[in-house]
Structures are given as C-alpha cells and as structure tokens.
Design a protein around this motif. Structure first.
Motif, mmCIF file in Angstrom:
data_model
loop_
_atom_site.group_PDB
_atom_site.id
_atom_site.type_symbol
_atom_site.label_atom_id
_atom_site.label_comp_id
_atom_site.label_asym_id
_atom_site.label_seq_id
_atom_site.Cartn_x
_atom_site.Cartn_y
_atom_site.Cartn_z
ATOM 1 N N ARG A 10 0.613 -1.345 0.034
ATOM 2 C CA ARG A 10 0.115 -0.044 -0.004
ATOM 3 C C ARG A 10 1.033 1.479 -0.020
ATOM 4 O O ARG A 10 0.841 2.269 -0.298
ATOM 5 C CB ARG A 10 -0.941 -0.283 1.064
ATOM 6 C CG ARG A 10 -1.987 -1.079 1.159
ATOM 7 C CD ARG A 10 -3.239 -0.444 2.680
ATOM 8 N NE ARG A 10 -4.056 -1.771 2.352
ATOM 9 C CZ ARG A 10 -5.047 -2.179 2.027
ATOM 10 N NH1 ARG A 10 -5.302 -0.868 0.433
ATOM 11 N NH2 ARG A 10 -5.560 -2.788 1.929
ATOM 12 N N THR A 43 -3.543 -13.095 7.010
ATOM 13 C CA THR A 43 -2.769 -11.396 7.614
ATOM 14 C C THR A 43 -3.494 -11.344 8.757
ATOM 15 O O THR A 43 -1.612 -10.939 9.167
ATOM 16 C CB THR A 43 -3.391 -10.819 6.794
ATOM 17 O OG1 THR A 43 -5.085 -11.089 7.118
ATOM 18 C CG2 THR A 43 -3.501 -10.795 5.337
ATOM 19 N N TYR A 58 -2.645 -4.020 7.754
ATOM 20 C CA TYR A 58 -2.888 -3.676 5.620
ATOM 21 C C TYR A 58 -2.359 -1.856 5.991
ATOM 22 O O TYR A 58 -2.758 -1.670 5.410
ATOM 23 C CB TYR A 58 -4.497 -3.094 6.698
ATOM 24 C CG TYR A 58 -5.012 -4.871 6.186
ATOM 25 C CD1 TYR A 58 -4.830 -5.257 5.214
ATOM 26 C CD2 TYR A 58 -5.949 -5.681 7.602
ATOM 27 C CE1 TYR A 58 -4.908 -6.432 5.553
ATOM 28 C CE2 TYR A 58 -6.311 -6.883 7.415
ATOM 29 C CZ TYR A 58 -6.164 -7.583 6.264
ATOM 30 O OH TYR A 58 -5.806 -9.105 5.745
ATOM 31 N N GLN A 59 -2.019 -1.301 6.872
ATOM 32 C CA GLN A 59 -1.633 -0.116 6.195
ATOM 33 C C GLN A 59 -0.424 -0.143 4.959
ATOM 34 O O GLN A 59 0.131 0.676 4.448
ATOM 35 C CB GLN A 59 -0.957 0.340 7.480
ATOM 36 C CG GLN A 59 -1.529 1.472 8.973
ATOM 37 C CD GLN A 59 -1.049 1.822 10.120
ATOM 38 O OE1 GLN A 59 0.152 2.172 9.873
ATOM 39 N NE2 GLN A 59 -1.506 2.411 11.024
ATOM 40 N N PRO A 62 -1.481 -5.052 1.097
ATOM 41 C CA PRO A 62 -3.481 -5.243 0.933
ATOM 42 C C PRO A 62 -3.828 -6.635 1.333
ATOM 43 O O PRO A 62 -4.952 -6.919 1.185
ATOM 44 C CB PRO A 62 -3.885 -4.775 -0.509
ATOM 45 C CG PRO A 62 -2.470 -5.220 -0.855
ATOM 46 C CD PRO A 62 -1.373 -4.544 0.059
ATOM 47 N N SER A 63 -2.776 -7.511 1.737
ATOM 48 C CA SER A 63 -3.388 -8.821 1.193
ATOM 49 C C SER A 63 -2.066 -9.664 1.636
ATOM 50 O O SER A 63 -1.191 -9.302 1.799
ATOM 51 C CB SER A 63 -4.218 -9.736 -0.418
ATOM 52 O OG SER A 63 -3.032 -9.644 -1.223
ATOM 53 N N LYS A 64 -2.409 -10.710 2.102
ATOM 54 C CA LYS A 64 -0.486 -12.191 2.334
ATOM 55 C C LYS A 64 -0.596 -11.992 1.327
ATOM 56 O O LYS A 64 0.445 -12.315 1.156
ATOM 57 C CB LYS A 64 -1.499 -13.479 2.804
ATOM 58 C CG LYS A 64 -2.202 -14.741 2.115
ATOM 59 C CD LYS A 64 -2.825 -15.367 2.855
ATOM 60 C CE LYS A 64 -2.606 -16.638 1.121
ATOM 61 N NZ LYS A 64 -3.261 -17.929 2.318
#
Length: 211
Positions: A10, A43, A58-59, A62-64
């Motif tokens: 991200r 996650t 998640y900062q 966005p995903s594993k």
C-alpha cells in the motif's frame, strides 16, 4: 473472471519504526510459509507472529499475497548477490572454468535459505506479481546466453540460444533437486563431486563429446 488479489504494498516504509514493522511482517510471513505452509499464512496469523496489529499490517500490505510477494523479492535479492558475483567472475573465464563456476553458483544459490526456496518454488501460487518469482532464473539464463555467444567459435553447438536454454535449465534442475530433495548431497565432498560431474556433462555437450 476471478480477480487476482492485490500484491503491491500500500505504501513504502520511510521511517525507522515503519521499516522495522515491514521487516517484521515479511520475516513472519517467511517463517509461517516454511513452518506452516501457504494456506496457514493468513494476515491474522502473520500479524500475530510479527507482534503487530492486523490494522498495522493493512497499513502496508493489502493481502497476504502482497506479503508473500515481498518475501519473494527479498529472497531474490539475496540470491542475486550470489548470481551476479558468479556471472562477473565467469564472463572472462574459458568455457570449462566458466561452466564450473556457474554450476557452483547454482548450488550455492539454492543453499540460500533452502527451506524457504523450496516453498517459494513449489507451493506458492503464481498470481499477480508472484509470476515474477522466477526473475532470477531469467536473468541468469540471459547472461549465460550472452556468454556463450561471445565464445561461439569455441563451441560445437550450432544454436547458441537453444544451447543456453538446455544448459541453464539442466544446471538449475540438478542444483534444485540436489540441494532441496537429496540431503545426502549436502556434505562438502558430495557437493564438489556434484559440481565436477555436472560441469563435465555441460562442457561435453557444449564442446563435443571428445572434450
């Protein structure tokens, strides 16, 4: 049509604390992949092992799959240090010596965190940026093709591109299977014997059976 999960981070960590968080998340992902497998690398589990909140995860990711992509990139960087050093040495060597150096390099590269290498090579789905997990192989193949082209007059093969593909693929297969699937070949004498025999095979192909 099913959408691939996002695999790009991200944002880029710029502060010391945020870089430490990202490093912990990537390391935790690598540990879980080796010890528990891809399916267990959720996650929530990654955040737990890393010692950070899921919100913090998640900062940055966005995903594993994005975390696995980061593990792949880190592992590839480690391997490329080995590969680039060997290629720099091999470019000025005679064919026999260059092949031996490249075979040794392939074995050495596969011994860089071999358990993780095995997981990344054999268990990780090829989705999104994970398709770039073989970028090291592509770079090594291209460099070997360029080397053979520079020595074309010394070779018995007629199609240098095909020869490079056959040699690089054979070296990769031998190193991969020896290091990851045959523990009895992990001793130094066994490794040296493997390098000797594989080098003889490749040089014999390139320069003719009489070599």
């Amino acid at each position: 049509m099913a959408r691939h999960p996002a695999t790009k981070p991200r944002k880029t960590a710029s502060q010391v604390r945020s870089r430490a968080t990202v490093a912990a998340l990537v390391e935790a992902t690598a540990r879980i992949l080796v010890e528990e497998g891809f399916d267990k690398a959720s996650t929530n589990r990654i955040a737990e092992v890393a010692g950070v909140s899921v919100g913090s995860l998640y900062q940055y990711f966005p995903s594993k799959e994005a975390l696995v992509a980061a593990v792949v990139e880190r592992h590839n960087r480690d391997i490329m240090q080995v590969v680039q050093s060997a290629l720099a040495e091999a470019i000025s060597l005679p064919v026999e010596d260059a092949v031996r150096r490249l075979v040794a390099m392939a074995v050495e590269a596969h011994r860089v965190d071999p358990e993780l290498h095995c997981v990344l090579a054999e268990q990780i789905p090829r989705t999104g940026r994970l398709e770039n997990a073989d970028s090291v192989d592509r770079q090594a193949h291209a460099a070997f093709r360029d080397y053979l082209e520079s020595r074309k007059e010394e070779l018995a093969v007629t199609d240098v591109g095909l020869a490079a593909f056959i040699c690089a693929t054979s070296i990769e297969a031998v190193a991969h299977n020896a290091v990851l699937h045959h523990a009895e070949m992990s001793s130094d004498p066994a490794v040296q014997a493997l390098i000797d025999e594989a080098s003889c095979l490749i040089v014999g192909y390139l320069k003719g059976s009489s070599t």
